[in-house]
Design a protein around this motif. Structure first.
Motif, PDB file in Angstrom:
ATOM      1  N   TYR A  75      25.625   6.297  62.566  1.00 26.33           N
ATOM      2  CA  TYR A  75      24.321   6.966  62.461  1.00 26.33           C
ATOM      3  C   TYR A  75      23.867   7.482  63.821  1.00 26.33           C
ATOM      4  CZ  TYR A  75      19.354   7.679  61.498  1.00 26.33           C
ATOM      5  OH  TYR A  75      18.104   8.228  61.380  1.00 26.33           O
ATOM      6  N   ALA A 117      24.640  -8.050  63.087  1.00 29.65           N
ATOM      7  CA  ALA A 117      25.213  -7.380  61.922  1.00 29.65           C
ATOM      8  C   ALA A 117      25.888  -8.348  60.964  1.00 29.65           C
ATOM      9  CB  ALA A 117      26.211  -6.313  62.385  1.00 29.65           C
ATOM     10  N   GLN A 163      20.276   0.764  64.302  1.00 24.88           N
ATOM     11  CA  GLN A 163      21.089   1.634  63.452  1.00 24.88           C
ATOM     12  C   GLN A 163      22.578   1.354  63.663  1.00 24.88           C
ATOM     13  OE1 GLN A 163      19.723   3.354  61.201  1.00 24.88           O
ATOM     14  NE2 GLN A 163      17.674   3.905  61.876  1.00 24.88           N
ATOM     15  N   SER A 164      23.403   1.899  62.776  1.00 21.67           N
ATOM     16  CA  SER A 164      24.849   1.765  62.918  1.00 21.67           C
ATOM     17  C   SER A 164      25.358   2.738  63.974  1.00 21.67           C
ATOM     18  CB  SER A 164      25.539   2.071  61.590  1.00 21.67           C
ATOM     19  OG  SER A 164      25.377   3.448  61.249  1.00 21.67           O
ATOM     20  N   ARG A 165      26.566   2.493  64.452  1.00 20.48           N
ATOM     21  CA  ARG A 165      27.152   3.399  65.442  1.00 20.48           C
ATOM     22  C   ARG A 165      27.327   4.796  64.852  1.00 20.48           C
ATOM     23  NH1 ARG A 165      32.628   2.586  69.152  1.00 20.48           N
ATOM     24  NH2 ARG A 165      32.720   4.750  69.924  1.00 20.48           N
ATOM     25  N   PHE A 180      25.246  -3.039  67.360  1.00 17.34           N
ATOM     26  CA  PHE A 180      24.657  -2.127  66.387  1.00 17.34           C
ATOM     27  C   PHE A 180      24.195  -2.901  65.154  1.00 17.34           C
ATOM     28  CE2 PHE A 180      27.515   0.722  68.776  1.00 17.34           C
ATOM     29  CZ  PHE A 180      26.639   1.762  69.055  1.00 17.34           C
ATOM     30  N   SER A 181      23.359  -2.221  64.354  1.00 13.20           N
ATOM     31  CA  SER A 181      22.918  -2.735  63.045  1.00 13.20           C
ATOM     32  C   SER A 181      22.242  -4.091  63.155  1.00 13.20           C
ATOM     33  CB  SER A 181      24.119  -2.823  62.083  1.00 13.20           C
ATOM     34  OG  SER A 181      24.722  -1.549  61.919  1.00 13.20           O
TER      35      SER A 181
END
Length: 390
Positions: free
Chosen positions: A41, A143, A37-39, A121-122
């Motif tokens: 999120y 990412a 997930q993204s930071r 992330f991501s």
């Protein structure tokens, strides 16, 4: 494909993965954290907010609890509300330890802000390979869309119930213990001051309710509902009306309301896999076990897991001692099953399951006993505040 190497690859940037990363860094062990997930999120993900004394002590020892100590709410008891009467369980008096109210997403923010090591992330297309070898590796796409390979000594699977880590273990290795409950929790986050200084666990003929909080201005509340409950059937007016009905009591008390900021329905289950390790892969937190939220144990159990793993890895890297790693699963599962029993017991005592008068009479009998016997109340308090970490 770009290849890098580290000592410990950590899958998942939730509390388990991030606490483990800080523990390892403190002990001079290199690690890399990967998160799908993204930071934004991860930092906004609303989860539990009750921290055991041991969890707070560990975060404090790592130098990660400055904001926690400034903003937390310290509670020395909880209320059990049934038959329209509130009964206080004095946790600190009975067990010698308090609990802390501080949101899990706030813990995650603090852990990320303090981390200066590799944290990606991501990421996508994560796959674990070579788990039974001496050099397992994680392949993923970062990412920026670049294929990466992370070669490790050990992989820590801290990526939750739906993550890739547990699924990477070959079929037939794990024994799965699972129980699904006939109810769920409808949880809301409301812009309203708490109506009580401590948590209220309410048993009502209409169903269970919980009054909790996140800050002096934000309240967290829950209602027992069906697992297949449709959120569209719960407009704000119905939620507040039902909360007032289930939290009603004979003495003077009023529930403060306000705008609902977030709402969701969460199914309740008990889930444990054994063993919590395979080759050089070690599962921690929700990747290995889920507990019903009634006992407020999920985050705390995850932190206890990674404390055991960090200690075992420290001994292994320091002098080749594998005893802690070999015993990791057995050590963690002793605590896991104690917590499972407590969470199941709290759930079964507080959630009416239908119109069966026999079940209702048993629940009320147990509640009367817990609130009238110092020995029974002490047992609840000891389990609720949490036992010291290994």
């Amino acid at each position: 494909m770009r290849t890098t190497r580290t000592q410990v690859g950590i899958i998942g940037a939730g509390p388990a993965g991030l606490v483990l990363a800080h523990l390892l860094r403190q002990r001079g062990i290199d690690c890399v954290v990967l998160e799908r997930q993204s930071r934004s999120y991860v930092e906004a993900r609303i989860r539990a907010g009750v921290l055991e004394h041991g969890t707070v002590d560990l975060l404090t020892s790592l130098g990660l609890a400055d904001r926690l100590h400034r903003e937390r709410m310290v509670h020395h008891g909880i209320e059990l509300l049934f038959e329209r009467t509130a009964h206080r369980i004095p946790l600190t008096e009975l067990a010698g330890r308090e609990i802390t109210i501080y949101g899990q997403h706030e813990v995650v923010k603090d852990l990320i802000a303090a981390w200066d090591g590799p944290l990606h992330f991501s990421v996508s297309s994560v796959a674990l390979s070579g788990l039974s070898s001496g050099a397992p590796f994680v392949s993923y796409v970062d990412a920026a869309g670049v294929a990466q390979e992370l070669v490790c000594d050990v992989i820590a699977g801290c990526d939750g119930f739906h993550g890739v880590s547990r699924a990477a273990i070959p079929p037939g290795v794990l024994t799965v213990h699972q129980r699904d409950y006939p109810h769920a929790w409808l949880g809301i986050l409301a812009q309203a001051p708490p109506s009580s200084d401590e948590l209220i666990y309410a048993h009502s003929p209409r169903g269970f309710a919980l009054h909790s909080m996140r800050s002096p201005a934000v309240t967290r509340l829950y209602l027992q509902v069906r697992p297949d409950e449709d959120l569209d059937e719960w407009p704000d007016e119905r939620i507040w009306s039902e909360l007032r009905a289930r939290l009603d009591r004979d003495d003077a008390w009023e529930l403060a309301d306000g705008p609902i900021l977030e709402r969701s329905v969460a199914a309740m289950r008990s889930f444990v896999v054994s063993p919590m390790q395979y080759g050089r892969l070690f599962l921690a937190g929700d990747a290995a076990h889920i507990v019903p939220p009634t006992g407020a144990k999920g985050l705390n159990l995850a932190v206890a897991d990674v404390k055991v793993l960090a200690d075992a890895l420290t001994s292994w890297y320091a002098g080749g001692d594998r005893a802690g790693l070999d015993a990791y699963s057995a050590t963690c599962l002793r605590r896991v099953w104690r917590v499972q029993h407590f969470s199941w017991w709290m759930t079964s005592m507080l959630h009416p399951t239908g119109d069966d008068p026999f079940d209702l009479a048993l629940q009320l009998s147990q509640l009367r006993y817990v609130t009238s016997s110092r020995a029974a109340a002490t047992s609840l308090a000891e389990n609720y505040v949490g036992f010291p970490f290994p």
